[in-house]
Design an enzyme around this catalytic site. Structure first.
Site, PDB file in Angstrom:
ATOM      1  N   SER A 143       0.835  -1.201   0.000  1.00  0.00           N
ATOM      2  CA  SER A 143       0.000   0.000   0.000  1.00  0.00           C
ATOM      3  C   SER A 143       0.864   1.243   0.000  1.00  0.00           C
ATOM      4  CB  SER A 143      -0.905   0.040   1.233  1.00  0.00           C
ATOM      5  OG  SER A 143      -1.520   1.325   1.324  1.00  0.00           O
ATOM      6  N   GLU A 150      -8.829   6.577  -8.856  1.00  0.00           N
ATOM      7  CA  GLU A 150      -9.000   7.102  -7.497  1.00  0.00           C
ATOM      8  C   GLU A 150      -8.653   8.594  -7.496  1.00  0.00           C
ATOM      9  OE1 GLU A 150      -6.964   4.956  -4.438  1.00  0.00           O
ATOM     10  OE2 GLU A 150      -7.974   3.063  -4.895  1.00  0.00           O
TER      11      GLU A 150
HETATM   12 ZN   LIG Z   1      -5.460   6.222  -0.938  1.00  0.00          ZN
END
Ligand SMILES: [Zn+2]
Length: 259
Positions: free
Chosen positions: A166, A224
């Site tokens: 991540s 995103e």
């Molecule tokens: Zn994010």
């Protein structure tokens, strides 16, 4: 927000975490091997610190430059186990929640840049709020494992980052949203004034929209518009001008589902 809503993005953030445990010593993997990986940066100005990556036994790459603001972390390129960024701090910007929380943090350089970005956006009538920044290795592990329990591994891998992969663990990423969006992280944000302003101006402060629309076959994630990644002003300007992903900019392999 219900788990299902939060789980639909790579920024899945559904656990409450009271414990930001100290990273445990990672046992050295005997299967890991040194590799003189050529990173062949697409930009002549790319850092030379990109060439110390390690190829792991499962074929994934452990990044050799986790502390670089130009580090590229994705589903193929992970941070060292237990990596904790240096100089984490809380930027002085509005957040979508009041309480103290580790996810308010960014690394110092990124935090300073975010403050400047917010200041300018405020002057231009935007109403941005920060929602989620730094996430520890251990917290990502807990989020991922819970998602695997609920959705199974195959499904989980389409929206939730496995531990070490991540970008939020770098301390260089911040999810932002607005009151108009009821502080949610959804693709509709990209069509709001705030989302459009970010797409046009974030690079001036060293940030990129890390997961652009239509590039999930390269980045491994759907669009995103809320996920800002700090890369420094120089790289951000180039990425913005060339309209490329970070993978393309540094000459890394696409990591999307499409083979
Ligand atoms: Zn994010």
């Amino acid at each position: 927000m219900a788990l299902i809503g939060a789980a639909l993005t790579g920024c899945s953030n559904s656990l409450t975490d009271s414990d930001e445990k100290q990273a445990e010593e990672a046992p050295a993997s005997s299967a890991a091997q040194e590799d003189e990986k050529e990173s062949t940066p697409a930009s002549g100005e790319a850092s030379t610190s990109q060439n110390e990556d390690i190829v792991l036994s499962n074929g994934m790459i452990e990044v050799g430059n986790p502390e670089s603001v130009e580090v590229v972390v994705n589903k193929q390129r992970k941070l060292p186990e237990g990596y904790t960024p240096p100089d984490l701090t809380v930027p002085d910007v509005p957040f979508s929640f009041e309480e103290d929380h580790p996810k308010k943090q960014l690394r110092q350089e990124a935090a300073d840049a975010l403050e400047e970005l917010f200041e300018r956006s405020d002057q231009e009538g935007m109403d941005l709020v920060a929602a989620s920044g730094y996430r520890s290795y251990e917290r990502q592990e807990a989020i991922y494992e819970r998602n695997v329990e609920v959705y199974g591994k195959e499904e989980t891998d389409t929206f939730s980052a496995s531990p070490g992969t991540s970008e939020h663990q770098t301390g260089l990423a911040m999810d932002v949203t607005s009151a108009e969006m009821a502080f949610k992280l959804t693709q509709a944000f990209g069509d709001t004034p705030e989302g459009e302003w970010l797409a046009d101006h974030a690079y001036e402060y060293g940030f990129i929209i890390r997961y652009p629309e239509g590039d999930n076959n390269i980045t491994g994630y759907k669009y995103e518009p809320w996920h800002l990644r700090y890369v420094g002003k120089e790289a951000a300007a180039e990425v913005h001008e060339q309209q490329v992903t970070l993978e393309e900019f540094f000459g890394y392999e696409p990591v999307g589902e499409a083979e």
